[in-house]
Design a protein around this motif. Structure first.
Motif, PDB file in Angstrom:
ATOM      1  N   TRP A 156      36.818  49.557  37.780  1.00 27.49           N
ATOM      2  CA  TRP A 156      37.208  50.372  38.938  1.00 27.49           C
ATOM      3  C   TRP A 156      36.346  50.012  40.145  1.00 27.49           C
ATOM      4  O   TRP A 156      36.857  49.862  41.260  1.00 27.49           O
ATOM      5  CB  TRP A 156      37.087  51.854  38.602  1.00 27.49           C
ATOM      6  N   LEU A 157      35.044  49.886  39.943  1.00 29.46           N
ATOM      7  CA  LEU A 157      34.157  49.534  41.050  1.00 29.46           C
ATOM      8  C   LEU A 157      34.489  48.157  41.613  1.00 29.46           C
ATOM      9  O   LEU A 157      34.499  47.972  42.838  1.00 29.46           O
ATOM     10  CB  LEU A 157      32.690  49.587  40.607  1.00 29.46           C
ATOM     11  N   GLU A 158      34.781  47.206  40.750  1.00 30.81           N
ATOM     12  CA  GLU A 158      35.118  45.859  41.218  1.00 30.81           C
ATOM     13  C   GLU A 158      36.367  45.879  42.083  1.00 30.81           C
ATOM     14  O   GLU A 158      36.451  45.194  43.103  1.00 30.81           O
ATOM     15  CB  GLU A 158      35.319  44.929  40.017  1.00 30.81           C
ATOM     16  N   ARG A 159      37.337  46.691  41.704  1.00 31.78           N
ATOM     17  CA  ARG A 159      38.605  46.773  42.439  1.00 31.78           C
ATOM     18  C   ARG A 159      38.486  47.635  43.694  1.00 31.78           C
ATOM     19  O   ARG A 159      39.039  47.304  44.736  1.00 31.78           O
ATOM     20  CB  ARG A 159      39.684  47.321  41.514  1.00 31.78           C
ATOM     21  N   SER A 160      37.753  48.742  43.610  1.00 29.55           N
ATOM     22  CA  SER A 160      37.763  49.742  44.683  1.00 29.55           C
ATOM     23  C   SER A 160      36.616  49.626  45.680  1.00 29.55           C
ATOM     24  O   SER A 160      36.785  49.964  46.850  1.00 29.55           O
ATOM     25  CB  SER A 160      37.735  51.144  44.067  1.00 29.55           C
ATOM     26  N   ALA A 161      35.454  49.193  45.231  1.00 29.81           N
ATOM     27  CA  ALA A 161      34.277  49.168  46.106  1.00 29.81           C
ATOM     28  C   ALA A 161      34.469  48.336  47.374  1.00 29.81           C
ATOM     29  O   ALA A 161      34.057  48.780  48.453  1.00 29.81           O
ATOM     30  CB  ALA A 161      33.048  48.705  45.335  1.00 29.81           C
ATOM     31  N   PRO A 162      35.089  47.164  47.315  1.00 31.57           N
ATOM     32  CA  PRO A 162      35.237  46.398  48.563  1.00 31.57           C
ATOM     33  C   PRO A 162      36.007  47.155  49.645  1.00 31.57           C
ATOM     34  O   PRO A 162      35.615  47.149  50.814  1.00 31.57           O
ATOM     35  CB  PRO A 162      35.979  45.130  48.125  1.00 31.57           C
ATOM     36  N   THR A 163      37.075  47.825  49.270  1.00 35.71           N
ATOM     37  CA  THR A 163      37.873  48.570  50.243  1.00 35.71           C
ATOM     38  C   THR A 163      37.097  49.772  50.774  1.00 35.71           C
ATOM     39  O   THR A 163      37.077  50.031  51.978  1.00 35.71           O
ATOM     40  CB  THR A 163      39.198  49.044  49.602  1.00 35.71           C
ATOM     41  N   ILE A 164      36.463  50.504  49.864  1.00 32.40           N
ATOM     42  CA  ILE A 164      35.718  51.698  50.265  1.00 32.40           C
ATOM     43  C   ILE A 164      34.545  51.328  51.158  1.00 32.40           C
ATOM     44  O   ILE A 164      34.338  51.934  52.217  1.00 32.40           O
ATOM     45  CB  ILE A 164      35.258  52.498  49.033  1.00 32.40           C
ATOM     46  N   THR A 165      33.775  50.318  50.775  1.00 32.37           N
ATOM     47  CA  THR A 165      32.609  49.954  51.582  1.00 32.37           C
ATOM     48  C   THR A 165      33.021  49.367  52.931  1.00 32.37           C
ATOM     49  O   THR A 165      32.349  49.586  53.932  1.00 32.37           O
ATOM     50  CB  THR A 165      31.659  49.000  50.832  1.00 32.37           C
ATOM     51  N   ALA A 166      34.134  48.634  52.967  1.00 25.82           N
ATOM     52  CA  ALA A 166      34.610  48.111  54.252  1.00 25.82           C
ATOM     53  C   ALA A 166      35.015  49.255  55.174  1.00 25.82           C
ATOM     54  O   ALA A 166      34.693  49.242  56.369  1.00 25.82           O
ATOM     55  CB  ALA A 166      35.784  47.159  54.033  1.00 25.82           C
ATOM     56  N   LEU A 167      35.701  50.239  54.627  1.00 16.48           N
ATOM     57  CA  LEU A 167      36.100  51.383  55.447  1.00 16.48           C
ATOM     58  C   LEU A 167      34.883  52.176  55.905  1.00 16.48           C
ATOM     59  O   LEU A 167      34.803  52.582  57.063  1.00 16.48           O
ATOM     60  CB  LEU A 167      37.070  52.284  54.673  1.00 16.48           C
ATOM     61  N   LEU A 168      33.927  52.381  55.014  1.00 15.35           N
ATOM     62  CA  LEU A 168      32.696  53.065  55.415  1.00 15.35           C
ATOM     63  C   LEU A 168      31.988  52.294  56.531  1.00 15.35           C
ATOM     64  O   LEU A 168      31.505  52.900  57.490  1.00 15.35           O
ATOM     65  CB  LEU A 168      31.745  53.249  54.230  1.00 15.35           C
ATOM     66  N   GLY A 169      31.929  50.989  56.384  1.00 13.30           N
ATOM     67  CA  GLY A 169      31.290  50.178  57.409  1.00 13.30           C
ATOM     68  C   GLY A 169      31.978  50.274  58.750  1.00 13.30           C
ATOM     69  O   GLY A 169      31.324  50.353  59.796  1.00 13.30           O
ATOM     70  N   SER A 170      33.300  50.336  58.739  1.00 15.27           N
ATOM     71  CA  SER A 170      34.028  50.444  60.007  1.00 15.27           C
ATOM     72  C   SER A 170      33.840  51.826  60.642  1.00 15.27           C
ATOM     73  O   SER A 170      33.887  51.955  61.856  1.00 15.27           O
ATOM     74  CB  SER A 170      35.517  50.149  59.795  1.00 15.27           C
ATOM     75  N   ARG A 171      33.621  52.839  59.819  1.00 16.33           N
ATOM     76  CA  ARG A 171      33.443  54.195  60.335  1.00 16.33           C
ATOM     77  C   ARG A 171      32.029  54.448  60.831  1.00 16.33           C
ATOM     78  O   ARG A 171      31.811  55.224  61.743  1.00 16.33           O
ATOM     79  CB  ARG A 171      33.781  55.217  59.243  1.00 16.33           C
ATOM     80  N   THR A 172      31.047  53.824  60.167  1.00 14.53           N
ATOM     81  CA  THR A 172      29.647  54.120  60.483  1.00 14.53           C
ATOM     82  C   THR A 172      28.912  52.984  61.171  1.00 14.53           C
ATOM     83  O   THR A 172      27.784  53.170  61.621  1.00 14.53           O
ATOM     84  CB  THR A 172      28.876  54.467  59.188  1.00 14.53           C
TER      85      THR A 172
END
Length: 176
Positions: A156-172
């Motif tokens: 799950w982390l391998e599949r989901s982390a890239p999208t979540i961290t990219a979105l967090l990075g764009s927000r913060t």
């Protein structure tokens, strides 16, 4: 000047304090954010305060969770869905621009076996979306006997982390 790190919250709806669900949620939040959560809300410790809509402490906790950049919302699976304790807390969030979740939300549920593996998607994800959370990855279901095994989260982390961290990075403005 460096950009502020993302604010990370964990909300756990297990009626048992200091539960395996809490351990799992904290692990997922730390793996996604690269640091320990800034706020951990173990709803079992709030107890009856959740029933008092005038309780200032609960109101403050709701505001803090609502303003977090990343919120991991976790529950054991009870009768195929999340707990009533978590429902009491989530009912405090109003949807819309002045309330609700404003960050990325991750639905996480633990259960005794694979029979309820769709519970995070079918029960928790819709309510997190309804109250304003941005849910960009599939919900995570972990068999509770494997809650402390990193391999239970790896795919799950391998599949989901890239999208979540990219979105967090764009927000913060912070890249993970």
């Amino acid at each position: 000047m460096t950009a502020p790190a993302s604010r990370v919250a964990v909300v756990v709806g297990n009626p048992k304090p200091q539960s395996r669900t809490l351990e799992a949620a904290t692990y997922v939040a730390t793996e996604l954010a690269g640091h320990e959560p800034d706020l951990v809300v173990d709803l079992a410790q709030l107890g009856a305060r959740l029933l008092d809509w005038q309780d200032e402490m609960v109101t403050e906790v709701v505001a803090e969770v609502g303003s977090a950049d990343l919120v991991v919302v976790a529950s054991p699976t009870y009768k195929g869905t999340y707990t009533g304790l978590l429902k009491l807390f989530l009912d405090r969030f109003a949807s819309g621009p002045d309330g609700g979740l404003r960050g990325v939300a991750v639905p996480l549920m633990l259960g005794a076996g694979p029979g309820h593996a769709l519970a995070p998607e079918l029960t928790l994800r819709p309510v997190l979306t309804e109250i304003g959370g941005t849910v960009v990855s599939p919900g995570l279901y972990v068999v509770d006997s494997a809650h402390d095994d990193p391999s239970a989260y790896a795919a799950w982390l391998e599949r989901s982390a890239p999208t979540i961290t990219a979105l967090l990075g764009s927000r913060t403005g912070v890249s993970a």
